[in-house]
Structure formats: structure tokens, C-alpha cells
Motif scaffolding. Structure first.
Motif, PDB file in Angstrom:
ATOM      1  N   THR A  78       0.762  -1.121  -0.119  1.00 53.36           N
ATOM      2  CA  THR A  78       0.096   0.090  -0.151  1.00 53.36           C
ATOM      3  C   THR A  78       0.934   1.175   0.109  1.00 53.36           C
ATOM      4  O   THR A  78       0.546   2.267  -0.734  1.00 53.36           O
ATOM      5  N   VAL A 103      -6.809  -5.728  -0.957  1.00 50.38           N
ATOM      6  CA  VAL A 103      -6.595  -4.542   0.078  1.00 50.38           C
ATOM      7  C   VAL A 103      -5.883  -4.822   1.417  1.00 50.38           C
ATOM      8  O   VAL A 103      -4.911  -4.478   1.657  1.00 50.38           O
ATOM      9  N   GLN A 104      -6.443  -5.747   1.940  1.00 49.50           N
ATOM     10  CA  GLN A 104      -6.063  -6.231   3.419  1.00 49.50           C
ATOM     11  C   GLN A 104      -4.832  -6.908   3.378  1.00 49.50           C
ATOM     12  O   GLN A 104      -3.939  -6.485   4.232  1.00 49.50           O
ATOM     13  N   VAL A 105      -4.332  -7.625   2.481  1.00 50.22           N
ATOM     14  CA  VAL A 105      -2.952  -8.231   2.344  1.00 50.22           C
ATOM     15  C   VAL A 105      -1.914  -7.091   1.742  1.00 50.22           C
ATOM     16  O   VAL A 105      -0.833  -7.106   2.418  1.00 50.22           O
ATOM     17  N   ARG A 106      -2.377  -6.264   1.093  1.00 46.85           N
ATOM     18  CA  ARG A 106      -1.667  -5.100   0.484  1.00 46.85           C
ATOM     19  C   ARG A 106      -1.097  -4.006   1.685  1.00 46.85           C
ATOM     20  O   ARG A 106      -0.281  -3.537   1.716  1.00 46.85           O
ATOM     21  N   ASN A 107      -2.078  -3.991   2.679  1.00 51.45           N
ATOM     22  CA  ASN A 107      -1.765  -3.082   3.890  1.00 51.45           C
ATOM     23  C   ASN A 107      -0.875  -3.685   4.673  1.00 51.45           C
ATOM     24  O   ASN A 107      -0.399  -2.829   5.602  1.00 51.45           O
ATOM     25  N   ARG A 108      -0.692  -5.069   4.545  1.00 48.08           N
ATOM     26  CA  ARG A 108       0.284  -5.578   5.665  1.00 48.08           C
ATOM     27  C   ARG A 108       1.572  -6.068   4.844  1.00 48.08           C
ATOM     28  O   ARG A 108       2.560  -6.157   5.489  1.00 48.08           O
TER      29      ARG A 108
ATOM     30  N   THR B  55     -12.203  -9.407   8.842  1.00 45.32           N
ATOM     31  CA  THR B  55     -11.642  -8.091   8.472  1.00 45.32           C
ATOM     32  C   THR B  55     -11.977  -7.386   9.642  1.00 45.32           C
ATOM     33  O   THR B  55     -13.056  -7.211  10.039  1.00 45.32           O
ATOM     34  N   GLN B  61      -6.579   1.185   8.826  1.00 39.35           N
ATOM     35  CA  GLN B  61      -6.380   0.226   7.928  1.00 39.35           C
ATOM     36  C   GLN B  61      -6.948  -1.184   7.887  1.00 39.35           C
ATOM     37  O   GLN B  61      -7.271  -1.750   8.927  1.00 39.35           O
ATOM     38  N   ALA B  62      -7.844  -1.832   6.707  1.00 32.64           N
ATOM     39  CA  ALA B  62      -8.362  -2.960   7.066  1.00 32.64           C
ATOM     40  C   ALA B  62      -7.404  -3.996   6.751  1.00 32.64           C
ATOM     41  O   ALA B  62      -6.236  -4.160   5.819  1.00 32.64           O
ATOM     42  N   VAL B  63      -7.569  -4.929   7.678  1.00 29.96           N
ATOM     43  CA  VAL B  63      -6.572  -5.916   7.724  1.00 29.96           C
ATOM     44  C   VAL B  63      -7.450  -7.142   8.063  1.00 29.96           C
ATOM     45  O   VAL B  63      -8.445  -7.149   8.714  1.00 29.96           O
ATOM     46  N   LYS B  64      -6.716  -8.599   7.801  1.00 33.30           N
ATOM     47  CA  LYS B  64      -7.433  -9.821   8.194  1.00 33.30           C
ATOM     48  C   LYS B  64      -7.140 -10.119   9.617  1.00 33.30           C
ATOM     49  O   LYS B  64      -5.658 -10.378   9.639  1.00 33.30           O
ATOM     50  N   SER B 115     -14.191  -3.735   5.311  1.00 31.72           N
ATOM     51  CA  SER B 115     -13.886  -3.511   3.982  1.00 31.72           C
ATOM     52  C   SER B 115     -14.359  -2.387   3.389  1.00 31.72           C
ATOM     53  O   SER B 115     -13.599  -1.148   2.969  1.00 31.72           O
ATOM     54  N   THR B 133     -13.243  -3.525  -6.123  1.00 28.05           N
ATOM     55  CA  THR B 133     -11.670  -3.741  -5.736  1.00 28.05           C
ATOM     56  C   THR B 133     -11.576  -3.688  -4.251  1.00 28.05           C
ATOM     57  O   THR B 133     -10.818  -4.260  -3.570  1.00 28.05           O
ATOM     58  N   ALA B 134     -12.312  -2.892  -3.514  1.00 28.94           N
ATOM     59  CA  ALA B 134     -12.268  -2.724  -2.078  1.00 28.94           C
ATOM     60  C   ALA B 134     -12.773  -4.023  -1.252  1.00 28.94           C
ATOM     61  O   ALA B 134     -12.290  -4.388  -0.108  1.00 28.94           O
ATOM     62  N   GLN B 136     -12.418  -7.149  -3.013  1.00 31.62           N
ATOM     63  CA  GLN B 136     -11.983  -8.329  -3.516  1.00 31.62           C
ATOM     64  C   GLN B 136     -11.295  -9.356  -2.214  1.00 31.62           C
ATOM     65  O   GLN B 136     -11.234 -10.577  -2.840  1.00 31.62           O
ATOM     66  N   GLY B 137     -10.823  -9.060  -1.416  1.00 32.16           N
ATOM     67  CA  GLY B 137     -10.460  -9.839  -0.389  1.00 32.16           C
ATOM     68  C   GLY B 137     -11.557 -10.282   0.533  1.00 32.16           C
ATOM     69  O   GLY B 137     -11.263 -11.066   1.663  1.00 32.16           O
TER      70      GLY B 137
END
Ligand SMILES: Cc1cc2nc3c(=O)[nH]c(=O)nc-3n(C[C@H](O)[C@H](O)[C@H](O)COP(=O)(O)OP(=O)(O)OC[C@H]3O[C@@H](n4cnc5c(N)ncnc54)[C@H](O)[C@@H]3O)c2cc1C
Ligand code: FES
Ligand code: FES
Lengths: 271, 157
Positions: A78, A103-108, B55, B61-64, B115, B133-134, B136-137
């Protein structure tokens, strides 16, 4: 899922991180965790000590020094997508990391983790080989810089030895070069089945192909027309793996297709 | 935390409330949230980083949360789905999900909402493409995504 018991430490500086990595058997760096945590869940690796790099601020910087773009190992995808230094010096990097997962993977996820995991399906190893990047590694014995062609040694195996830390990845600024990237993936922005990155610089053409061997395969065709590219890929006598997504023959075919597409993209931009 | 240890005391702000707990280093953040803090709105679908049901937001930031250790969240501000509804009930995003039939079984919904929340904070009027896109995960096995995308785009339209 329950992970095996593990020790955790969070150093505040590079020196401290190296001390921890070198001083403890079974110690491993923890970057974005987007590969390592899964690997630990699957017990494919069971580090004894995790050295969390998230608070080592000096590893996060992206800077330009002369004609070189220097990306700290902990720069996230990101961050790279939003970096004006990257946009100006080597925009292909931002374009390719934007295609990684979600997005989530790219943030980390980080550039350092991406290359240190040296997963043959990862996006960055072939790109960084095509761009002729270099990698700065430090351990208790000092610091050294390794060329991309010597960095990737095998699946999950790189020039970063046990007890060492990857500090940064250096990429030459574009100059006259034009770059391209093409991949056939499992779904949009999914895992690569085959990928190829191309760099056209004056008269030299560098194409690095991913997913066809343990490490990216570099081919350097004489010319950049499709026939020459296909010829060079054929001459590389690829022996790719077969899996549920593609047979070895189909991967060999895709290698030619992706190589031609990546070069075409680069030459359209180079005009 | 410069010396390695199998557990640590952490301080995490979740939805505006600070929690100080001793946790095992091996504890996943999603288990900390669900089992220690008992905020069970955050779901676990795959436990491999693929589905997005877990999430949350970490420092915006959005994270898993199944891909982080709880100790990594020390000092961070987290936001979970429980923070979305306000005193008047559903917030505008949740209301849009309801009126657009953007959920069926609801298992993916907390992750979808988180997300979408991160997207709308950065980009209040996203296009359909940007909405896709937002999320997608985030995997949904019921809706086929169309209504979810419509709901997200409708919030500030
Ligand atoms: C659902 C999903 C889909 C994905 N799809 C893709 C994809 O399509 N393409 C792609 O390229 N990637 C993909 N990834 C992987 C992702 O890009 C990871 O972020 C990346 O491979 C690892 O980066 P990380 O920062 O998370 O590293 P970590 O997982 O923290 O670390 C990975 C390895 O590198 C080592 N390491 C990390 N940093 C350093 C350092 N500075 N010095 C020494 N060693 C270090 C660690 O010890 C570990 O062994 C996906 C991940 C997920 C969860
Ligand atoms: S449970 Fe975390 S991504 Fe599926
Ligand atoms: S509503 Fe059932 S998985 Fe999305």
C-alpha cells in the motif's frame, strides 16, 4: 488455529533486530506476516523466536539516492502504491504491487517479505530480476549487497542467511528504460500461474519469467519483436512444474505468451 | 519487548475502549478479539487469509485479523463491526446493506462492512469498480456480490 508455542520480541532498531536474529537459534523475522503466519498455522515452519520488525522505523523508508530508488524492506505494498518516489523513479513497481491479492494483504505485506519468502508464484521476484535490483543484507559479520541474479536461490531460499536481515531493495531509476508486466492468474489479481516482467533499456531486453522454476528465469533476447522473444523463451528449455492449474506444457506455452505481452507493454510505453 | 518471551502484556484500544491483557505470543488476533474480549461479531471463515470474514481495521487500515498475532496489535487502535451501529441503530452503510439485500446468511457481512468502511472513509463516493476492488479480499458464498456492490455505492450517492 492454534500455533505451536513461540517466543516473540519487538526490537526498535536494526542493530537490535540483528542481535535477536543472530543470538537465538530458530529465530525468524516477522514482517507483514501474510505468508509466515500461514506457514506457522500449517506447521510447514515452526520458528522458535519471532522478531517483529514492525517498529524498526528505518526499514520503512522509501527514498531516492542519485539514480537509485531505495525501498526499505518493511515498505508495504500500500505504501509503495502511494509513493511519489516510486511513481517518479520506477512506476512499474507501484503497478505490480497493486495486483497482489487484495486490500487487506496489501496493507500488511512488505517488499522484504515478498522476496524473502521467495515463493515462485510471488509477483516481485521476477519483476526485481528484470529490473536488475540489488539487495542489501546485514548480519553480525557486516553488510553486503547482492545482485538479483544471486539473491533468489530456491523455493523459500534466498541469499539472506540465518541470523541476517534484509535491509533494503535498490532499483535503478527508469532513465531510458521502459517496463512491462504480464501474468495469467487464478481469478483477477489472484495467484500467478505464470508471470513475466520485461525491461527494455536502449538495446538490451531483459525478461524474467516466474512460476516456471524455483527461481525466476532470466532471458535476454537479441531483439524485442515477438518472434525473437518466443525464440529466446524456447531456447531457455523451461522445465516447469505441473499442477491442477496448468500442465507443464501449458505453462511453457504461457511463458511465451506472458513474455511477449510484457515486452509489448514495455515497448508501447517506451515510444 | 526487546527480550523474547512466550507471552506479553499488551494494551489495545478496541472501539474506543482500552484493553490490557496478558496474551500468549502464539495467540491470533482474531481469537483475542472473539474469545478474550468477547466481541464475536468478527468471524472466522477460512483461517488462511483468503475469505476476509475476520476483517477489522487496525490504525485505520483494513486487515485480516486471522493473519496477525495479538501481540502485534499492542499499542494499536482497532475497530470491529460492533463499532458501526450508532445509538439510532444501523449506520448508513448497514442500512444500505439491509435495503439492498446485500446479505443472505450474513457470515461474510462483518468483514464486508469493515472493508467497505475503510473504502468509504478514504473515498466517500466510490465507483462500482472501486467498490469491487475494496471487497476483493472478502468472499461471499450467497449473494453473488452484486447487491453488496450496489449497497456500498449507494451509501453516499
Ligand atoms: C490470500 C493471500 C494471497 C496472496 N497472493 C499473493 C500474490 O498473488 N502474489 C504475491 O506476490 N504474494 C501473494 N501473497 C503473499 C503476500 O504478498 C505476502 O505478503 C508476502 O509473500 C510476504 O510478505 P510479508 O511482509 O507478509 O512477510 P512475512 O510473512 O512476515 O515473512 C515471509 C518470510 O520472509 C522473511 N522475512 C521477511 N522480512 C524479512 C527481512 N527484512 N529480512 C529477512 N527475512 C525477512 C520471514 O522471516 C519469513 O520467512 C498472498 C498472501 C495471502 C494471504
Ligand atoms: S478467517 Fe481470516 S481471512 Fe478467512
Ligand atoms: S451472505 Fe452468506 S456468505 Fe455472504
Amino acid at each position: 488455529m492454534l500455533l505451536r508455542e513461540v517466543e516473540y520480541a519487538r526490537p526498535g532498531s536494526v542493530a537490535e533486530a540483528i542481535q535477536l536474529l543472530a543470538g537465538h537459534e530458530g529465530a525468524r523475522a516477522l514482517a507483514g506476516g501474510q505468508t509466515l503466519v500461514n506457514v506457522m498455522k500449517a506447521r510447514a515452519a515452526s520458528p522458535d523466536v519471532l522478531v517483529d520488525l514492525s517498529r524498526v522505523e528505518e526499514l520503512r523508508t522509501i527514498s531516492v539516492s542519485g539514480d537509485t530508488l531505495v525501498l526499505g524492506a518493511m515498505a508495504t505494498y500500500t505504501q509503495i502504491m502511494g509513493s511519489s518516489e516510486v511513481e517518479v523513479s520506477r512506476p512499474i513497481l507501484g503497478e505490480v504491487v497493486a495486483q497482489i491479492a487484495d486490500v487487506q494483504v496489501r496493507n500488511r505485506g512488505t517488499i522484504g517479505g515478498n522476496v524473502c519468502s521467495s515463493d515462485p508464484t510471488n509477483h516481485l521476484p521476477p519483476l526485481l530480476v528484470a529490473l536488475d535490483a540489488s539487495f542489501t543484507i546485514r548480519g553480525t559479520g557486516g553488510e553486503r549487497t547482492v545482485a538479483a541474479s544471486d539473491f533468489f536461490l530456491g523455493v523459500y531460499l534466498t541469499a539472506v542467511a540465518e541470523g541476517e536481515l534484509l535491509l533494503s531493495v535498490s532499483v535503478p531509476a527508469s532513465g531510458n528504460a521502459a517496463d512491462g508486466f504480464a501474468a495469467v492468474t487464478i481469478g483477477r489479481d489472484g495467484t500467478c500461474i505464470v508471470s513475466a516482467a520485461a525491461c527494455l533499456d536502449d538495446d538490451a531486453t531483459r525478461v524474467a519469467i516466474g512460476c516456471v522454476d524455483a527461481v525466476p528465469v532470466l532471458v535476454q533476447p537479441e531483439r524485442s519483436d515477438p518472434e525473437s522473444i518466443r525464440g529466446a523463451v524456447t531456447a531457455a528449455a523451461l522445465d516447469p512444474p505441473a499442477d491442477v492449474h496448468a500442465s507443464a506444457d501449458y505453462r511453457r506455452h504461457l511463458a511465451e505468451v506472458c513474455a511477449v505481452r510484457a515486452v509489448q507493454q514495455a515497448s508501447e510505453r517506451g515510444r | 519487548m526487546a527480550e523474547p518471551s512466550t507471552s506479553a502484556s499488551i494494551s489495545v484500544e478496541i472501539n474506543g475502549e482500552v484493553y490490557e491483557r496478558e496474551v500468549d505470543a502464539r495467540r491470533l488476533l482474531v481469537h483475542f478479539i472473539r474469545d478474550d474480549v468477547e466481541l464475536t461479531g468478527t468471524h472466522i471463515g477460512c483461517d488462511t487469509g483468503n475469505c476476509g470474514a475476520c476483517t477489522i481495521q487496525l490504525d485505520g487500515q483494513a486487515v485480516k485479523s486471522c493473519m496477525l498475532l495479538a501481540v502485534q496489535a499492542d499499542g494499536a487502535k482497532l475497530r470491529t463491526v460492533e463499532d458501526l451501529a450508532n445509538d439510532d441503530g444501523l449506520n448508513p452503510l448497514q442500512q444500505a446493506f439491509s435495503s439492498h439485500h446485500a446479505l443472505q446468511c450474513g457470515y461474510c457481512t462483518p468483514g464486508m462492512l469493515m472493508s467497505a468502511t475503510a473504502l468509504l472513509e478514504a473515498n466517500p463516493r466510490p465507483s462500482e469498480d472501486e467498490a469491487r476492488t475494496a471487497i476483493q479480499g472478502n468472499i461471499c458464498r450467497c449473494t453473488g456480490y452484486q447487491n453488496i456492490v450496489e449497497a456500498i455505492v449507494a451509501v453516499n450517492a
